[in-house]
Structure formats: structure tokens, C-alpha cells
Design a protein around this motif. Structure first.
Motif, mmCIF file in Angstrom:
data_model
loop_
_atom_site.group_PDB
_atom_site.id
_atom_site.type_symbol
_atom_site.label_atom_id
_atom_site.label_comp_id
_atom_site.label_asym_id
_atom_site.label_seq_id
_atom_site.Cartn_x
_atom_site.Cartn_y
_atom_site.Cartn_z
ATOM 1 N N UNK A 62 -17.011 -23.479 28.235
ATOM 2 C CA UNK A 62 -15.613 -23.902 28.200
ATOM 3 C C UNK A 62 -14.811 -23.206 27.126
ATOM 4 N N UNK A 63 -15.489 -22.714 26.102
ATOM 5 C CA UNK A 63 -14.800 -22.030 25.002
ATOM 6 C C UNK A 63 -14.720 -20.518 25.211
ATOM 7 N N UNK A 64 -15.421 -20.021 26.209
ATOM 8 C CA UNK A 64 -15.471 -18.573 26.435
ATOM 9 C C UNK A 64 -14.109 -18.055 26.891
ATOM 10 N N UNK A 65 -13.667 -16.917 26.343
ATOM 11 C CA UNK A 65 -12.378 -16.353 26.766
ATOM 12 C C UNK A 65 -12.373 -15.954 28.240
ATOM 13 N N UNK A 66 -13.551 -15.616 28.775
ATOM 14 C CA UNK A 66 -13.661 -15.256 30.193
ATOM 15 C C UNK A 66 -14.883 -15.969 30.768
ATOM 16 N N UNK A 67 -14.632 -17.017 31.548
ATOM 17 C CA UNK A 67 -15.723 -17.838 32.070
ATOM 18 C C UNK A 67 -16.675 -17.015 32.933
ATOM 19 N N UNK A 68 -16.140 -16.164 33.802
ATOM 20 C CA UNK A 68 -16.986 -15.383 34.705
ATOM 21 C C UNK A 68 -17.922 -14.464 33.923
ATOM 22 N N UNK A 69 -17.396 -13.786 32.911
ATOM 23 C CA UNK A 69 -18.225 -12.875 32.111
ATOM 24 C C UNK A 69 -19.300 -13.649 31.349
ATOM 25 N N UNK A 70 -18.948 -14.826 30.820
ATOM 26 C CA UNK A 70 -19.920 -15.652 30.091
ATOM 27 C C UNK A 70 -21.018 -16.142 31.027
ATOM 28 N N UNK A 71 -20.639 -16.451 32.268
ATOM 29 C CA UNK A 71 -21.612 -16.922 33.260
ATOM 30 C C UNK A 71 -22.584 -15.789 33.612
ATOM 31 N N UNK A 72 -22.066 -14.602 33.808
ATOM 32 C CA UNK A 72 -22.895 -13.455 34.174
ATOM 33 C C UNK A 72 -23.789 -13.016 33.015
ATOM 34 N N UNK A 73 -23.404 -13.366 31.798
ATOM 35 C CA UNK A 73 -24.184 -12.944 30.619
ATOM 36 C C UNK A 73 -25.447 -13.791 30.414
ATOM 37 N N UNK A 74 -25.539 -14.930 31.077
ATOM 38 C CA UNK A 74 -26.724 -15.786 30.946
ATOM 39 C C UNK A 74 -27.921 -15.128 31.621
ATOM 40 N N UNK A 75 -29.094 -15.187 30.965
ATOM 41 C CA UNK A 75 -30.289 -14.649 31.616
ATOM 42 C C UNK A 75 -30.819 -15.659 32.633
ATOM 43 N N UNK A 76 -31.845 -15.270 33.382
ATOM 44 C CA UNK A 76 -32.339 -16.107 34.472
ATOM 45 C C UNK A 76 -32.810 -17.472 33.987
ATOM 46 N N UNK A 77 -33.536 -17.511 32.863
ATOM 47 C CA UNK A 77 -34.053 -18.783 32.353
ATOM 48 C C UNK A 77 -32.913 -19.704 31.928
ATOM 49 N N UNK A 78 -31.939 -19.128 31.228
ATOM 50 C CA UNK A 78 -30.798 -19.930 30.792
ATOM 51 C C UNK A 78 -30.037 -20.498 31.994
ATOM 52 N N UNK A 79 -29.907 -19.680 33.030
ATOM 53 C CA UNK A 79 -29.145 -20.127 34.200
ATOM 54 C C UNK A 79 -29.873 -21.243 34.939
ATOM 55 N N UNK A 80 -31.209 -21.132 35.032
ATOM 56 C CA UNK A 80 -31.979 -22.179 35.694
ATOM 57 C C UNK A 80 -31.857 -23.498 34.943
ATOM 58 N N UNK A 81 -31.842 -23.435 33.612
ATOM 59 C CA UNK A 81 -31.652 -24.645 32.818
ATOM 60 C C UNK A 81 -30.250 -25.216 33.045
ATOM 61 N N UNK A 82 -29.263 -24.337 33.146
ATOM 62 C CA UNK A 82 -27.900 -24.793 33.400
ATOM 63 C C UNK A 82 -27.846 -25.578 34.721
ATOM 64 N N UNK A 83 -28.471 -25.037 35.752
ATOM 65 C CA UNK A 83 -28.469 -25.712 37.055
ATOM 66 C C UNK A 83 -29.235 -27.031 37.002
ATOM 67 N N UNK A 84 -30.251 -27.086 36.158
ATOM 68 C CA UNK A 84 -31.039 -28.314 36.028
ATOM 69 C C UNK A 84 -30.267 -29.406 35.307
ATOM 70 N N UNK A 85 -29.442 -29.033 34.337
ATOM 71 C CA UNK A 85 -28.716 -30.010 33.540
ATOM 72 C C UNK A 85 -27.417 -30.466 34.190
ATOM 73 N N UNK A 86 -26.922 -29.689 35.111
ATOM 74 C CA UNK A 86 -25.640 -30.015 35.718
ATOM 75 C C UNK A 86 -25.793 -31.253 36.604
ATOM 76 N N UNK A 87 -24.718 -32.011 36.806
ATOM 77 C CA UNK A 87 -24.764 -33.240 37.603
ATOM 78 C C UNK A 87 -25.366 -32.982 38.980
ATOM 79 N N UNK A 88 -26.219 -33.921 39.431
ATOM 80 C CA UNK A 88 -26.978 -33.728 40.676
ATOM 81 C C UNK A 88 -26.098 -33.591 41.906
#
Length: 540
Positions: A62-88
Motif C-alpha cells: 500500500x505504501x509502494x509508489x507503483x503497486x504493479x512494480x512492487x507486486x512483480x518484485x516479489x519472489x515466488x516464495x513471498x508471493x505464495x505467502x501473500x496468497x496464503x495470508x490474503x482473505x479466503x
């Protein structure tokens, strides 16, 4: 962003999508409906994912100046954790599936294929949450290959780019932290072009919001938890949305059946818009009367605006197994030799609803007003059963033209397995409302005060002269099981005190008027006789 701003921008989005369709030869085309609703769903899923992802503090998206770029910068492990923590109940998207990503790729070759492939991937990844199931158990796909609706292959890239450009123009995110009831208004606007006589049978499924609000307010006067809500002829889900809001989205699970694929898809979108995505797996596309998917289920709340006229002659014989055994205790309507569209299929839905209520179940059913007084046939048997089972809580007879698409007068039956048989409320609201013109049709609109007056009469058991009455089951039996409030109103004679002189004066006036009428009648008799004598026979 205010309510009005949000509504205005959403309507502008829908209009702009219609404009794109028109520019590519799909205006008023049968596929326009699919394109607009599916693209609208993609937009909502995209923005909902972004909103929920930005709430996860560990990722600082939410603090990133560019949400899309911040999303693409996450590695695979970080992204999988993001999907796990997000509301079901939140749609799960990957960086290459966002609208922003597609917007940035508009100069790519074969953009239409990229667009279709993206929607296909989203559909597969979110099938458990968002897919509608048929009675056979098969799940549908959320998105068609939308580019294929353009017959000229050379225009498909441009068409898909135009759609993405419209979706990119603004975001829903600013409204997700609030609960707004105006989703119903947006939804009505979305389907208004598909709810006309020229638009096929979709108008059958559309219930006015006033009727839906009244039904929900009368049925839900407490805060139940963990209840099952069912509509066996759900259509676009207006009734379900209203009762879910009254109960609380987190306190209920929605179940529905409808034979129409179009209405099932619209209901899915309506559930998404109304924070009820967890109930999407319970949407069934199937024939409720012939093969009810939820035959063995019992429900705490059932709402229905069943089709009044629908040809069921192809499967009527197959319903015999339910006569006098389970569902259709009062019988199956006859199949007329002519005018098959006049079949009273709603009588089957009423019996199905009575069969499907739980021990504490409540129901509300829209019926033709003629049903509440019919003195023979299946209608009478059903009403008798409601009284004998102590199931009837009350009836509200609505104003004429409350439905813009039909002139049929309607009433709403309120059922409750815990009803008070000594205080059944019958309401005659037929004189309420103001008449407005909608296109070629006239429609009656109830004011908020009139809606509340109806609700109060039912919930507070208020008897009001020429409007509402309290009756017992025995009273209804004595009136041949009539559910019409008017038949129970007292006949009132107003007495006025006058003097003997005033009485004599009035009687003299009546006598003079009567003598004048007699004299005029005699003159007319003489004139008629004179005219008769002037008639002569002419054989030419």
C-alpha cells in the motif's frame, strides 16, 4: 469518493463498455450481455485483490509508489505467502493477470490471445470460489474467450485493447472499506437493457427492490446466526441479497437454483458485489421442479418470486412420483391444450417451498393475487394446508403495477413454522404508492414511509381500518380459507345526530327529487310512444 461519485463512475464504466461493444458491431448483440458482465466481474476481482493485498502490512504494497512494480518484485516464495495470508474469499491473481499488466502490454503482438489466456487462467485458479455448478455437478467457466465474439479476426486485438483501456480508467478500491447498499442500484442499471420485452424472458427474474426490502424486513426481525437462505427460482438474486443484508452476510449461507444460465451468471456477479462470494459454490443451474439439487435440504429462510407462467409440459408426467408422497401434496396443474404459457407453474414452487422449510423455517413467496381467494383446485388445497399446518403468518396484497414488466396484481405470502395461528396479519396495500411511467409501462412506486407502514403492520401486528386486520386460523376457515384482507374488514356505518326539523327538511328534499325523476320518466315514456307510431314498413 462519495456514494454519488462511485455510482456515477460505475455507470460510466458500464456505458463505456457498451460503447466499445457498439463500436465493434456487438451493440444489442446477444453476446453483449456476456461481454459486459464478464469484463465487469474481472474488473471487480482485480480491484478487490489489489485492495486486500495492500492491507497486508508485512508487504508494504500500500505504501509502494507503483503497486504493479512492487507486486512483480516479489519472489515466488513471498508471493505464495501473500496468497496464503490474503482473505479466503478474495480472488487470487498473479502479477501477469492484473489489468495494469495487460494495459502495459497493449503494444504486444496477438494481444487478444494474451487477454483470453489471462481470463482463462484466472477462471481456473479461482474455480473453487467463483464457479457456478450445474445440477450434474459440472462447474462452469467464469470467462468465455471474449475476443472470439468478434467475427473479424483482424479486429480482435483492437477490441480487447479497448476493453482494457476502459477498465484501467478508475478503481473500485476506494469503496471496499465501507459497506454500501447501493450495489442494488448499480446492478439494476447494469441489467436494465436486458430487462425489457424485447430482451427475452429475463424480466421474469427481476423483482422490484421495494418488494424485496419489505419481504426481508418482515422476515428478519432479529439477528440469527449460521442460517441457510434459499431461493428455488433465484433469477439475478435481488431477494437473496436483501435478506442476506438483513441477516448479515457473515451470518448466513446462500443457496439457489435456477434453470437459466444467464441468471446464474448474474447471481454470481451479484454475490461478488455484495460480499457473499463464500456462497457461490451453492449456486446451482438446474430445473428445481423436475430435479431439485437440494431435495433433501431444509432451509431456515426461503424467498421466491417464482415464474407465474412457464411451459412445463415436457416434464409434467415425470412429476407424478411426488404427488401425495413428498412435495406436490396438492397436485400438479393441468396442462392446457392451448395457451401453454398460461400454466400455473408457481403452484409447484409454492409446494416445493413448503416442503423445503426447516422446523424453524420462514418463507416469503410472491404470488398472483388471484391465488389468495381461489375457491377450488390446487390453490384452495394449498391454502387449506397452510392453515391446517399453522404455517401462515400473514399476507400483503401489493399495489397494481408494482412490477413494471407485468400488469399482474401480486401478493406476498409469509410463512413461518412457528407462526401464531391466533394472530395472522392480512394487509391490503393495494391503494398505496404513486404511479410513474417507465418507458411504455406504468409502475407503482412505494415511498419509504409506505414501505415501513407495511412492515410495521406485519411485525407489530397492527390492525388499521381498511388497511390491515388480525385474524385467527378459525376466522380464515369460516371465510372459506380466503387470505384477502378486504373480506375481513368491518362494514362501518357512520351516524350523524340531526334534529327532527333537519330530518323533515331532508326527507322533503328527497321526495321532491324523486317526484322530479318520476315526472321526467313519464315524459320520456310519452315521447318513446310517439316515435314508435312514426315507424312505417318499407319493402324496398
Amino acid at each position: 469518493m462519495t456514494d454519488i461519485t462511485f455510482i456515477t463512475k460505475t455507470k460510466q464504466l458500464i456505458d463505456s463498455l457498451k460503447s466499445v461493444c457498439a463500436n465493434y458491431g456487438l451493440g444489442n448483440d446477444g453476446n453483449e450481455f456476456k461481454i459486459i458482465t464478464q469484463v465487469f466481474l474481472y474488473k471487480f476481482m482485480n480491484d478487490k485483490f489489489a485492495y486486500e493485498a495492500k492491507k497486508l502490512e508485512d508487504y508494504k504494497l500500500g505504501d509502494a509508489p507503483n503497486f504493479q512494480e512492487a507486486l512483480e518484485a516479489l519472489d515466488e516464495e513471498q508471493y505464495n505467502f501473500l496468497l496464503a495470508f490474503i482473505d479466503a474469499n478474495t480472488p487470487q491473481l498473479y502479477p501477469h493477470q492484473t489489468i495494469t499488466y495487460l494495459h502495459n502490454k497493449q503494444n504486444s503482438n496477438d494481444f487478444a490471445k494474451l487477454f483470453d489466456d489471462t481470463l482463462r487462467e484466472i477462471s481456473i485458479n479461482n474455480a473453487e470460489i467463483y464457479s457456478v455448478k450445474s445440477a450434474s455437478g459440472a462447474k462452469d467457466k467464469m470467462f468465455d474467450e471474449l475476443s472470439n465474439f468478434i467475427s473479424d479476426a483482424s479486429q480482435r486485438d483492437a477490441f480487447c485493447k479497448a476493453l482494457i483501456s476502459k477498465l484501467f480508467e478508475f478503481s473500485f478500491e476506494g469503496m471496499f472499506n465501507e459497506k454500501y447498499d447501493f450495489f442494488a442500484t448499480i446492478f439494476e442499471y447494469l441489467i436494465k437493457d436486458y430487462n425489457t420485452d424485447s430482451g427475452g424472458k429475463y424480466a421474469e427474474y427481476y423483482t422490484p427492490h421495494a418488494v424485496a426490502r419489505i419481504m426481508a424486513s418482515i422476515m428478519v426481525n432479529d439477528k440469527p446466526k449460521g442460517v441457510k437462505v434459499y431461493d428455488p427460482s433465484a433469477g439475478s438474486g435481488t431477494l437473496l441479497m436483501n435478506i442476506a443484508h438483513a441477516i448479515g452476510e457473515d451470518n448466513c449461507s446462500i443457496y439457489s437454483e435456477d434453470i437459466s444460465q444467464k441468471s446464474s451468471n448474474m447471481l454470481r456477479l451479484n454475490l461478488v458485489l455484495n460480499n457473499l462470494s463464500h456462497s457461490i459454490p451453492h449456486i446451482i443451474k438446474g430445473n428445481t421442479i423436475l430435479e431439485p439439487y437440494y431435495r433433501e435440504e431444509k432451509f431456515d429462510y426461503i424467498v421466491s418470486n417464482p415464474p407465474f407462467k412457464l411451459d412445463f409440459s415436457d416434464f409434467s408426467v415425470a412429476l407424478d412420483k411426488d404427488i401425495n408422497k413428498t412435495r406436490f401434496f396438492a397436485g400438479i396443474p393441468n396442462i392446457p391444450k392451448a395457451k401453454k404459457e398460461s400454466m400455473a407453474i408457481y403452484l409447484l414452487f409454492i409446494q416445493h417451498i413448503m416442503y423445503s422449510l426447516s422446523a424453524r423455517g420462514k418463507g416469503a413467496i410472491v404470488v398472483p393475487t388471484g391465488f389468495i381467494t381461489a375457491q377450488s383446485g390446487i390453490e384452495r388445497k394449498i391454502r387449506e394446508a397452510m392453515i391446517e399446518r399453522k404455517l401462515l403468518r400473514g399476507v400483503v396484497s401489493m399495489p397494481s403495477n408494482i412490477f413494471a414488466s407485468t400488469g399482474t396484481n401480486v401478493s406476498v405470502l409469509f410463512l413461518d413454522n412457528r407462526a401464531d395461528a391466533e394472530h395472522i396479519v392480512l394487509v391490503d396495500a393495494s391503494k398505496l404508492g404513486a404511479t410513474v411511467k417507465e418507458g411504455k409501462n406504468q409502475r407503482t412506486i412505494l415511498s419509504p414511509l409506505e414501505e415501513q407502514r407495511i412492515v410495521d403492520a406485519m411485525n407489530k401486528k397492527v390492525a388499521e381500518v381498511d388497511f390491515s386486520v388480525l385474524v385467527s386460523a378459525e376466522d380464515i376457515k369460516a371465510k372459506n380459507y380466503s387470505f384477502s384482507a378486504g373480506q375481513y374488514f368491518e362494514v362501518r356505518i357512520d351516524y350523524v345526530d340531526i334534529t327532527a326539523q333537519e330530518f323533515t327538511f331532508k326527507m322533503q328534499g328527497f321526495e321532491e327529487q324523486l317526484n322530479a325523476l318520476f315526472e321526467e320518466g313519464n315524459c320520456l315514456d310519452i315521447e318513446i310512444q310517439k316515435q314508435l307510431k312514426t315507424f312505417t314498413y318499407n319493402d324496398k
